[in-house]
Write a protein that holds these residues in place. Structure first.
Motif, PDB file in Angstrom:
ATOM      1  N   LEU A   1       0.830  -1.202   0.000  1.00 61.77           N
ATOM      2  CA  LEU A   1       0.000   0.000   0.000  1.00 61.77           C
ATOM      3  C   LEU A   1       0.868   1.257   0.000  1.00 61.77           C
ATOM      4  O   LEU A   1       0.647   2.178  -0.783  1.00 61.77           O
ATOM      5  N   ILE A   2       1.867   1.287   0.849  1.00 59.71           N
ATOM      6  CA  ILE A   2       2.772   2.443   0.909  1.00 59.71           C
ATOM      7  C   ILE A   2       3.497   2.620  -0.419  1.00 59.71           C
ATOM      8  O   ILE A   2       3.621   3.744  -0.925  1.00 59.71           O
ATOM      9  N   LEU A   3       3.968   1.520  -1.006  1.00 56.24           N
ATOM     10  CA  LEU A   3       4.675   1.603  -2.286  1.00 56.24           C
ATOM     11  C   LEU A   3       3.763   2.078  -3.413  1.00 56.24           C
ATOM     12  O   LEU A   3       4.163   2.905  -4.232  1.00 56.24           O
ATOM     13  N   ILE A   4       2.543   1.571  -3.448  1.00 54.17           N
ATOM     14  CA  ILE A   4       1.618   1.962  -4.508  1.00 54.17           C
ATOM     15  C   ILE A   4       1.256   3.439  -4.390  1.00 54.17           C
ATOM     16  O   ILE A   4       1.228   4.166  -5.384  1.00 54.17           O
ATOM     17  N   ILE A   5       1.022   3.904  -3.177  1.00 61.35           N
ATOM     18  CA  ILE A   5       0.725   5.332  -2.975  1.00 61.35           C
ATOM     19  C   ILE A   5       1.941   6.177  -3.337  1.00 61.35           C
ATOM     20  O   ILE A   5       1.814   7.217  -3.989  1.00 61.35           O
ATOM     21  N   THR A   6       3.136   5.724  -2.952  1.00 61.81           N
ATOM     22  CA  THR A   6       4.364   6.451  -3.301  1.00 61.81           C
ATOM     23  C   THR A   6       4.536   6.517  -4.814  1.00 61.81           C
ATOM     24  O   THR A   6       4.871   7.578  -5.362  1.00 61.81           O
ATOM     25  N   GLY A   7       4.319   5.396  -5.495  1.00 61.20           N
ATOM     26  CA  GLY A   7       4.415   5.388  -6.958  1.00 61.20           C
ATOM     27  C   GLY A   7       3.424   6.329  -7.602  1.00 61.20           C
ATOM     28  O   GLY A   7       3.746   7.025  -8.565  1.00 61.20           O
ATOM     29  N   PHE A   8       2.209   6.390  -7.068  1.00 62.84           N
ATOM     30  CA  PHE A   8       1.202   7.305  -7.609  1.00 62.84           C
ATOM     31  C   PHE A   8       1.609   8.760  -7.377  1.00 62.84           C
ATOM     32  O   PHE A   8       1.469   9.601  -8.269  1.00 62.84           O
ATOM     33  N   ILE A   9       2.139   9.058  -6.193  1.00 61.04           N
ATOM     34  CA  ILE A   9       2.581  10.427  -5.901  1.00 61.04           C
ATOM     35  C   ILE A   9       3.726  10.830  -6.828  1.00 61.04           C
ATOM     36  O   ILE A   9       3.744  11.947  -7.351  1.00 61.04           O
TER      37      ILE A   9
END
Length: 136
Positions: free
Chosen positions: A21-29
């Motif tokens: 979840l943290i990685l996916i949100i970071t990638g989106f940001i």
């Protein structure tokens, strides 16, 4: 006796999902904040791919959990909906996220519209998963 019990596998699965979840949100940001340069897209792709792989690693526990609640006949429509959307996300994610080859199917399907569809499905599934985790 050695091995991992159900509780330990659940903790491992939840931790993998949290990291994903943290990685996916970071990638989106990274994608939204940065200009659409090749370097930013490559970072986004690598982070999203790693997050996707972590989710795939947590799938066996999710399958076991879903099987257990179906067998015990305590399954709710929310859990079934979450599971079905998750399957669609994993399949679509394999085609547009993790597939790093130049296959024709990838070139046809890795479009902005399909990525936006994947994002909407992911957000809906995230909300359903949060509901399940918090209220069940």
């Amino acid at each position: 006796m050695s091995g991992i019990n159900t509780y330990e596998s659940m903790l491992i699965s939840f931790n993998l999902q949290k990291i994903a979840l943290i990685l996916i949100i970071t990638g989106f940001i990274i994608l939204r904040v940065g200009k659409l340069s090749k370097g930013k897209l490559n970072k986004h792709d690598m982070i999203s791919t790693f997050g996707y792989l972590l989710v795939v690693l947590s799938v066996p526990y999710m399958i076991n959990f879903t099987y257990d609640i179906i067998v015990s006949q305590t399954v709710s429509p929310v859990i079934l909906t979450h599971s079905l959307i998750g399957i669609v996300i994993l399949l679509l994610g394999f085609i547009v996220v993790i597939n790093r080859r130049s296959w024709k199917i990838k070139r046809r399907l890795k479009t902005k519209a399909n990525m936006q569809t994947l994002l909407v499905l992911w957000l809906v599934n995230f909300i359903l998963g949060s509901y399940i985790a918090l209220l069940t």
